[in-house]
Scaffold this active site. Structure first.
Site, PDB file in Angstrom:
ATOM      1  CE  LYS A 130      -1.724 -24.177 -15.755  1.00  0.00           C
ATOM      2  NZ  LYS A 130      -1.845 -24.316 -17.236  1.00  0.00           N
TER       3      LYS A 130
ATOM      4  CG  PHE B  63      -8.983 -25.554 -25.255  1.00  0.00           C
ATOM      5  CD1 PHE B  63      -8.699 -24.789 -24.135  1.00  0.00           C
ATOM      6  CD2 PHE B  63      -8.796 -24.990 -26.509  1.00  0.00           C
ATOM      7  CE1 PHE B  63      -8.232 -23.488 -24.253  1.00  0.00           C
ATOM      8  CE2 PHE B  63      -8.324 -23.690 -26.647  1.00  0.00           C
ATOM      9  CZ  PHE B  63      -8.045 -22.933 -25.507  1.00  0.00           C
TER      10      PHE B  63
ATOM     11  NE  ARG C 211       4.010 -16.551 -21.164  1.00  0.00           N
ATOM     12  CZ  ARG C 211       2.851 -17.112 -21.486  1.00  0.00           C
ATOM     13  NH1 ARG C 211       2.025 -17.545 -20.544  1.00  0.00           N
ATOM     14  NH2 ARG C 211       2.516 -17.277 -22.728  1.00  0.00           N
TER      15      ARG C 211
ATOM     16  CB  THR D 131       0.925 -22.923 -24.527  1.00  0.00           C
ATOM     17  OG1 THR D 131       1.124 -21.518 -24.456  1.00  0.00           O
ATOM     18  CG2 THR D 131      -0.380 -23.291 -23.873  1.00  0.00           C
TER      19      THR D 131
ATOM     20  NE  ARG E 284       3.247 -23.636 -19.432  1.00  0.00           N
ATOM     21  CZ  ARG E 284       2.544 -22.598 -19.885  1.00  0.00           C
ATOM     22  NH1 ARG E 284       2.900 -21.995 -21.001  1.00  0.00           N
ATOM     23  NH2 ARG E 284       1.506 -22.159 -19.219  1.00  0.00           N
TER      24      ARG E 284
ATOM     25  CG  HIS F 128      -1.160 -19.247 -15.092  1.00  0.00           C
ATOM     26  ND1 HIS F 128      -1.677 -18.885 -16.313  1.00  0.00           N
ATOM     27  CD2 HIS F 128      -1.033 -18.106 -14.388  1.00  0.00           C
ATOM     28  CE1 HIS F 128      -1.856 -17.582 -16.337  1.00  0.00           C
ATOM     29  NE2 HIS F 128      -1.479 -17.075 -15.181  1.00  0.00           N
TER      30      HIS F 128
HETATM   31  P1  GTP Z   1      -1.232 -20.279 -19.060  1.00  0.00           P
HETATM   32  O1  GTP Z   1       0.056 -19.875 -18.419  1.00  0.00           O
HETATM   33  O2  GTP Z   1      -1.839 -21.517 -18.437  1.00  0.00           O
HETATM   34  O3  GTP Z   1      -2.220 -19.118 -19.153  1.00  0.00           O
HETATM   35  O4  GTP Z   1      -0.865 -20.713 -20.555  1.00  0.00           O
HETATM   36  P2  GTP Z   1      -0.438 -19.799 -21.769  1.00  0.00           P
HETATM   37  O5  GTP Z   1      -0.487 -18.345 -21.393  1.00  0.00           O
HETATM   38  O6  GTP Z   1       0.827 -20.329 -22.300  1.00  0.00           O
HETATM   39  O7  GTP Z   1      -1.589 -20.116 -22.810  1.00  0.00           O
HETATM   40  P3  GTP Z   1      -3.065 -19.511 -22.873  1.00  0.00           P
HETATM   41  O8  GTP Z   1      -3.275 -18.451 -21.849  1.00  0.00           O
HETATM   42  O9  GTP Z   1      -3.341 -19.174 -24.285  1.00  0.00           O
HETATM   43  O10 GTP Z   1      -3.948 -20.789 -22.496  1.00  0.00           O
HETATM   44  C1  GTP Z   1      -4.277 -21.118 -21.162  1.00  0.00           C
HETATM   45  C2  GTP Z   1      -4.321 -22.628 -21.039  1.00  0.00           C
HETATM   46  O11 GTP Z   1      -5.327 -23.114 -21.920  1.00  0.00           O
HETATM   47  C3  GTP Z   1      -3.045 -23.308 -21.459  1.00  0.00           C
HETATM   48  O12 GTP Z   1      -2.146 -23.480 -20.380  1.00  0.00           O
HETATM   49  C4  GTP Z   1      -3.540 -24.646 -21.961  1.00  0.00           C
HETATM   50  O13 GTP Z   1      -3.679 -25.571 -20.881  1.00  0.00           O
HETATM   51  C5  GTP Z   1      -4.896 -24.322 -22.521  1.00  0.00           C
HETATM   52  N1  GTP Z   1      -4.851 -24.092 -23.963  1.00  0.00           N
HETATM   53  C6  GTP Z   1      -4.483 -22.970 -24.622  1.00  0.00           C
HETATM   54  N2  GTP Z   1      -4.541 -23.120 -25.948  1.00  0.00           N
HETATM   55  C7  GTP Z   1      -4.974 -24.378 -26.159  1.00  0.00           C
HETATM   56  C8  GTP Z   1      -5.271 -25.138 -27.336  1.00  0.00           C
HETATM   57  O14 GTP Z   1      -5.136 -24.679 -28.465  1.00  0.00           O
HETATM   58  N3  GTP Z   1      -5.688 -26.432 -27.138  1.00  0.00           N
HETATM   59  C9  GTP Z   1      -5.857 -26.966 -25.905  1.00  0.00           C
HETATM   60  N4  GTP Z   1      -6.267 -28.224 -25.826  1.00  0.00           N
HETATM   61  N5  GTP Z   1      -5.591 -26.271 -24.782  1.00  0.00           N
HETATM   62  C10 GTP Z   1      -5.169 -25.005 -24.898  1.00  0.00           C
HETATM   63 MG    MG Z   2      -2.114 -17.471 -20.440  1.00  0.00          MG
END
Ligand code: GTP
Ligand code: MG
Length: 254
Positions: A21, A71, A109, A115, A129, A154
């Site tokens: 990213k 968000f 992962r 996250t 992360r 991601h």
């Molecule tokens: P990705 O690999 O980026 O898809 O992350 P993830 O799979 O661990 O989490 P998810 O797909 O649920 O969320 C995608 C992105 O949204 C995350 O990487 C965060 O940047 C953002 N995000 C997810 N949940 C939250 C939240 O509760 N608050 C905020 N501020 N951002 C969030």
């Molecule tokens: Mg995700």
């Protein structure tokens, strides 16, 4: 039509999408992330790679599941690079990678970590992360209105999510043939893009997205077929065409 892989082959050659990213680019963590994900550490191999200037259409499709959440607007600006390069659109980019190998999704992962970077530091130090940041978002009066999780990469969460995401970011021919595990077919029609919209007829200024005889994701061709018949589609048309528009704008639109 191409011969399809067996289930066992598919598991051994599982694919996953990684996006390095804009915050990782700005912090110059690319080399570190690539080495954490290297074949030596993960037994995974590169199947595809590209540098992408992320359009709003691609960002919104990628994070479609979060549409409507508080968000979401900040998340879209983040993945588009607008948060980290507000005045330098030419530096707004992500590195999109496809890795192939046994348990690719869970392996990446695990190395990516939780996250939320604060949570990652507490519970999974050593993950990528854990090096991220949580940025507080404020309104014009300086009141905190939310937070943005700048978590550097991601990584697809499930094999099903990986399939959706890889087909969103990559054409079949971006992925080397031995590593393609999703069905493909040759298009029987020409599809053009005109002003960011899909058409089946060429007009001055339009360009070819998929030519008749060209290899495409079979699920995309099925979606296009439904669209041409005026029927509802389960995959959005934006998800089909976004990859054909990657890096096509001469000057970034916003
Ligand atoms: P990705 O690999 O980026 O898809 O992350 P993830 O799979 O661990 O989490 P998810 O797909 O649920 O969320 C995608 C992105 O949204 C995350 O990487 C965060 O940047 C953002 N995000 C997810 N949940 C939250 C939240 O509760 N608050 C905020 N501020 N951002 C969030
Ligand atoms: Mg995700």
């Amino acid at each position: 039509m191409q011969a399809q892989n067996t289930d066992t082959q598919t598991q051994e050659m599982e694919l996953t999408l990684v996006l390095i990213k804009p915050d990782a680019m700005k912090l110059s963590l690319t080399g570190y992330i690539l080495s954490q994900l290297s074949e030596f550490h993960t037994a995974l191999r590169f199947a595809g790679a590209k540098i992408v200037h992320v359009s709003r259409r691609l960002a919104e499709e990628h994070y479609a599941e979060h549409r409507g959440k508080a968000f979401y607007p900040a998340l879209i600006n983040y993945i588009m690079g607008k948060s980290h390069y507000p005045d330098q659109p030419q530096r707004r980019r992500v590195i999109a990678l496809v890795y192939s190998g046994p348990n690719a999704v869970s392996t990446v992962r695990r190395i990516a970590g939780p996250t939320n970077p604060h949570h990652a530091r507490e519970t999974a130090p050593g993950t990528i992360r854990a090096l991220g940041t949580v940025v507080l978002l404020k309104d014009a009066q300086g009141q905190i209105i939310g937070e943005r999780l700048d978590n550097l990469i991601h990584a697809s969460a499930t094999p099903e999510e990986a399939e959706r995401e890889i087909k969103l970011w990559f054409c079949p021919t971006d992925i080397m043939p031995f590593m393609r595990i999703y069905p493909t077919d040759y298009s029987q029609e020409h599809y053009y893009l005109s002003g960011g919209q899909l058409t089946t007829t060429w007009t001055p200024g339009s360009r070819c997205a998929i030519a008749a005889g060209e290899l495409a994701w079979k699920s995309d061709l099925e979606t296009l077929h439904l669209w041409r018949s005026g029927k509802p589609t389960s995959i959005s048309l934006d998800a089909v065409i976004a990859k054909y528009l990657i890096n096509t704008e001469q000057i970034p639109a916003e």
